[in-house]
Design a protein around this motif. Structure first.
Motif, PDB file in Angstrom:
ATOM      1  N   LEU A  47       1.044  -1.088  -0.143  1.00 44.21           N
ATOM      2  CA  LEU A  47       0.128   0.082   0.111  1.00 44.21           C
ATOM      3  C   LEU A  47       0.873   1.249   0.131  1.00 44.21           C
ATOM      4  O   LEU A  47       0.710   2.237  -0.510  1.00 44.21           O
ATOM      5  N   PHE A  48       1.971   1.276   0.694  1.00 48.33           N
ATOM      6  CA  PHE A  48       2.614   2.332   0.729  1.00 48.33           C
ATOM      7  C   PHE A  48       3.500   2.707  -0.559  1.00 48.33           C
ATOM      8  O   PHE A  48       3.636   3.776  -0.919  1.00 48.33           O
ATOM      9  N   SER A  49       3.623   1.646  -1.166  1.00 50.33           N
ATOM     10  CA  SER A  49       4.238   1.464  -2.582  1.00 50.33           C
ATOM     11  C   SER A  49       3.586   2.333  -3.623  1.00 50.33           C
ATOM     12  O   SER A  49       3.742   2.715  -4.746  1.00 50.33           O
ATOM     13  N   THR A  50       2.264   2.554  -3.387  1.00 47.99           N
ATOM     14  CA  THR A  50       1.389   2.727  -4.520  1.00 47.99           C
ATOM     15  C   THR A  50       0.998   4.227  -4.046  1.00 47.99           C
ATOM     16  O   THR A  50       0.073   4.789  -4.794  1.00 47.99           O
ATOM     17  N   GLY A  51       1.562   4.885  -3.135  1.00 47.47           N
ATOM     18  CA  GLY A  51       1.706   6.231  -2.921  1.00 47.47           C
ATOM     19  C   GLY A  51       0.815   6.586  -1.873  1.00 47.47           C
ATOM     20  O   GLY A  51       0.621   7.737  -1.509  1.00 47.47           O
ATOM     21  N   LEU A  52       0.411   5.545  -0.740  1.00 48.37           N
ATOM     22  CA  LEU A  52      -0.438   5.752   0.196  1.00 48.37           C
ATOM     23  C   LEU A  52       0.360   6.197   1.328  1.00 48.37           C
ATOM     24  O   LEU A  52       1.648   5.923   1.428  1.00 48.37           O
ATOM     25  N   SER A  53       0.021   7.369   2.101  1.00 48.34           N
ATOM     26  CA  SER A  53       0.704   7.804   3.282  1.00 48.34           C
ATOM     27  C   SER A  53       0.808   6.719   4.518  1.00 48.34           C
ATOM     28  O   SER A  53       0.001   5.906   4.631  1.00 48.34           O
ATOM     29  N   GLU A  54       1.751   6.812   5.312  1.00 46.89           N
ATOM     30  CA  GLU A  54       1.806   5.993   6.663  1.00 46.89           C
ATOM     31  C   GLU A  54       0.385   6.121   7.363  1.00 46.89           C
ATOM     32  O   GLU A  54      -0.243   5.144   7.994  1.00 46.89           O
ATOM     33  N   LYS A  55      -0.062   7.379   7.291  1.00 48.23           N
ATOM     34  CA  LYS A  55      -1.527   7.627   8.088  1.00 48.23           C
ATOM     35  C   LYS A  55      -2.454   6.840   7.423  1.00 48.23           C
ATOM     36  O   LYS A  55      -3.295   6.005   8.125  1.00 48.23           O
ATOM     37  N   GLN A  56      -2.414   6.789   6.060  1.00 51.48           N
ATOM     38  CA  GLN A  56      -3.763   6.062   5.227  1.00 51.48           C
ATOM     39  C   GLN A  56      -3.565   4.513   5.420  1.00 51.48           C
ATOM     40  O   GLN A  56      -4.469   3.948   5.615  1.00 51.48           O
ATOM     41  N   VAL A  57      -2.298   4.192   5.412  1.00 53.90           N
ATOM     42  CA  VAL A  57      -1.930   2.717   5.790  1.00 53.90           C
ATOM     43  C   VAL A  57      -2.412   2.125   7.159  1.00 53.90           C
ATOM     44  O   VAL A  57      -3.168   1.280   7.369  1.00 53.90           O
ATOM     45  N   SER A  58      -1.930   2.920   8.051  1.00 52.14           N
ATOM     46  CA  SER A  58      -2.714   2.734   9.562  1.00 52.14           C
ATOM     47  C   SER A  58      -3.948   2.728   9.614  1.00 52.14           C
ATOM     48  O   SER A  58      -4.464   2.047  10.378  1.00 52.14           O
ATOM     49  N   LEU A  59      -4.734   3.361   8.831  1.00 49.21           N
ATOM     50  CA  LEU A  59      -6.232   3.707   9.076  1.00 49.21           C
ATOM     51  C   LEU A  59      -6.766   2.275   8.718  1.00 49.21           C
ATOM     52  O   LEU A  59      -7.600   1.868   8.992  1.00 49.21           O
ATOM     53  N   VAL A  60      -6.113   1.761   7.532  1.00 54.66           N
ATOM     54  CA  VAL A  60      -6.743   0.677   6.953  1.00 54.66           C
ATOM     55  C   VAL A  60      -6.801  -0.543   8.029  1.00 54.66           C
ATOM     56  O   VAL A  60      -7.613  -1.497   8.139  1.00 54.66           O
TER      57      VAL A  60
END
Length: 423
Positions: A47-60
Motif C-alpha cells: 500500500l505504501f508503494s502505491t503512494g499511500l501515506s503512513e497515516k492512510q496505511v495505518s487507517l486500513v
C-alpha cells in the motif's frame, strides 16, 4: 448449571495439555489462519508503494481491527446460542466472499476506498472462526488445564498466521506476485473451513438458550459487559487483555516500512525476520501454558509478559537501528519479543475462571479484549503519526503501555483453581 459443564458437553481427555477430541479443530485453525495471515508481511509495504501515506496505511489496519474487535465480542455469545461450529463456518464463508472483493476490486484496481471498506468488513470474519473454536475448547477442558489448552490454540494460530503465512508469502510473492498470493490465501481459508464442518463434532446448544426469546438471547450476549461492571477484577483483566498484544498487532503496521525503507533490509529479509518471530511460538505457547498452570498465571504474565515485553519491544527497534542490515541481530530481537509475548497464554484461562457461573459471557468479554487488542496497537500508531511523531516515539508508547499493564495485574484477584478443584 452453565452451558460449559453439562452432560451434553463432557470434558475431553487431555494429553500434553490438548483436549484430544478437538485435535482436528486445532489443525483446521492452523490452516485457516495461514490464509488469513498471508498478506500481513507485505500489505503495508504494498500500500505504501502505491503512494499511500503512513497515516492512510495505518487507517486500513485500524478499521480492520475495529470490526475484528466487535466480532470478537459477539462470537462468544452467539457461539453458545447457535453452536461454535456454525459460527466457524459463517466466519470462513464471510472471509472468502469479502476477501474476493478486497483483491479483485480493491488491490487489482488500486482503489483505496474499496481497499479500506472491504478490508474493514473482512475483519468480522476471522474472529468468528477463531473464537468459535475457543468456545469449544473452554467447553471441553477442565479448568485447571485451561491455560495449557489455550496455549495449544495460540500455537496453532502462530503456526498458521505467523510461520506458514510469513514463509509462504516470502516464497510466493517474488515468484507469482502479490495479487496471486492473495488469491492463494482463499484456498487455505476454504480448506480450514471445510475441516471445521466435517471433522469437528459438537453438542447442540443448551436448551435454555434455544428455547429462549430473542431478547433473552441478546441479554446473554451482552452479559459480559454487565459482569465487567459488577466485578473489578474482570474489568482490570479486560484492560490487561487489550494491552497484552499491543506489539503483536501494532508492529506490522509500520515495522515493515521501517526495516525496508529506512534500515535497508530487503522485503524477503523482513519476511524472514517476522517469520522467525513466529517460528518459536508454537513451542513457547505450549510451554508457557503448562508453566502457567503450575507456577501461577498472574505472576508469569506480570513479570515475563508485561515487563518483559516492555523491554523486548524497545530492543526490537533500537538494536536493529544500531546495527542496520544485520539480519542475525534483528532475528535475535524478534525471538526475544516472541518469548515474552507468548507468556500471556494464561490470559485466556483467567476470564472463565473469574466468572465460573457465566463462562460464556466471560469468554465473550475475553474475546472483546482480544479484539480491542488488535485495535490498540494500530490506533496508537495512527494517532501518533497524525501528530507527526516518529516510529521511535510509537515504540516508546508501546513499552509504557506494557508497564501499565503489568501494574494492573497487581489488583486482579487470583482465580486459578488447584488441580483437584475441577474434574
Amino acid at each position: 448449571m452453565n452451558a460449559f459443564n453439562n452432560g451434553a458437553t463432557p470434558f475431553s481427555p487431555v494429553r500434553l495439555g490438548m483436549p484430544v477430541s478437538l485435535f482436528w479443530g486445532y489443525v483446521a485453525m492452523a490452516i485457516f489462519m495461514t490464509g488469513d495471515g498471508i498478506e500481513l508481511a507485505y500489505l503495508s509495504t504494498h500500500l505504501f508503494s502505491t503512494g499511500l501515506s503512513e497515516k492512510q496505511v495505518s487507517l486500513v489496519f485500524t478499521l480492520y481491527a475495529l470490526t475484528a474487535a466487535l466480532s470478537s465480542w459477539l462470537s462468544g455469545g452467539i457461539s453458545e446460542i447457535f453452536g461454535p461450529r456454525k459460527i466457524m463456518l459463517t466466519g470462513a464463508a464471510w472471509w472468502i466472499l469479502v476477501h474476493a472483493v478486497f483483491v479483485f476490486f480493491g488491490i487489482r484496481a488500486n482503489d483505496y476506498t474499496v481497499i479500506l471498506a472491504s478490508y474493514c468488513l473482512r475483519g468480522f470474519a476471522y474472529p468468528l472462526f477463531f473464537y468459535g473454536f475457543y468456545v469449544l475448547v473452554v467447553q471441553r477442558t477442565p479448568g485447571h488445564r485451561l491455560a495449557s489448552a489455550t496455549g495449544w490454540i495460540w500455537s496453532m494460530f502462530t503456526i498458521g498466521y505467523g510461520i506458514c503465512a510469513s514463509f509462504l508469502a516470502g516464497f510466493a510473492v517474488p515468484r507469482i506476485g502479490f495479487e496471486s498470493t492473495l488469491w492463494l490465501s482463499s484456498v487455505f481459508a476454504a480448506v480450514g473451513g471445510a475441516m471445521a464442518v466435517f471433522l469437528i463434532k459438537e453438542a447442540p446448544p443448551p436448551a435454555r438458550l434455544v428455547a429462549s426469546r430473542w431478547s433473552e438471547k441478546l441479554q446473554e450476549i451482552a452479559r459480559g459487559l454487565t459482569l465487567m461492571i459488577e466485578d473489578r477484577s474482570l474489568f482490570l483483566a479486560l484492560i490487561a487483555r487489550v494491552l497484552c498484544n499491543v506489539s503483536l498487532f501494532g508492529l506490522p503496521v509500520f515495522m515493515p516500512i521501517y526495516f525496508v525503507k529506512q534500515l535497508g533490509y530487503s522485503t524477503e529479509e523482513w519476511s524472514h525476520i517476522w517469520g522467525v518471530f513466529f517460528l518459536v511460538q508454537p513451542l513457547t505457547n505450549v510451554l508457557w501454558g503448562i508453566c502457567g498452570d503450575r507456577v501461577g498465571w498472574l505472576p508469569q504474565m506480570r513479570w515475563v509478559g508485561f515487563f518483559g515485553s516492555a523491554l523486548s519491544t524497545l530492543a526490537f527497534y533500537h538494536l536493529p537501528s544500531a546495527f542496520p542490515g544485520n539480519v542475525w541481530i534483528a532475528m535475535g530481537c524478534a525471538l526475544l519479543l516472541a518469548l515474552t509475548l507468548t507468556s500471556f497464554v494464561p490470559m485466556g484461562a483467567i476470564f472463565p475462571m473469574l466468572a465460573p457461573e457465566h463462562k460464556g459471557a466471560a469468554v465473550s468479554l475475553q474475546n472483546l479484549g482480544g479484539g480491542l487488542g488488535n485495535l490498540i496497537g494500530p490506533a496508537v500508531a495512527t494517532l501518533m503519526f497524525s501528530l507527526s511523531l516518529d516510529i521511535g516515539a510509537v515504540i516508546l508508547a508501546f513499552s509504557v503501555l506494557y508497564v501499565l499493564g503489568g501494574m494492573l495485574t497487581l489488583f486482579i484477584r487470583n482465580p486459578q483453581p488447584s488441580a483437584t478443584a475441577t474434574p
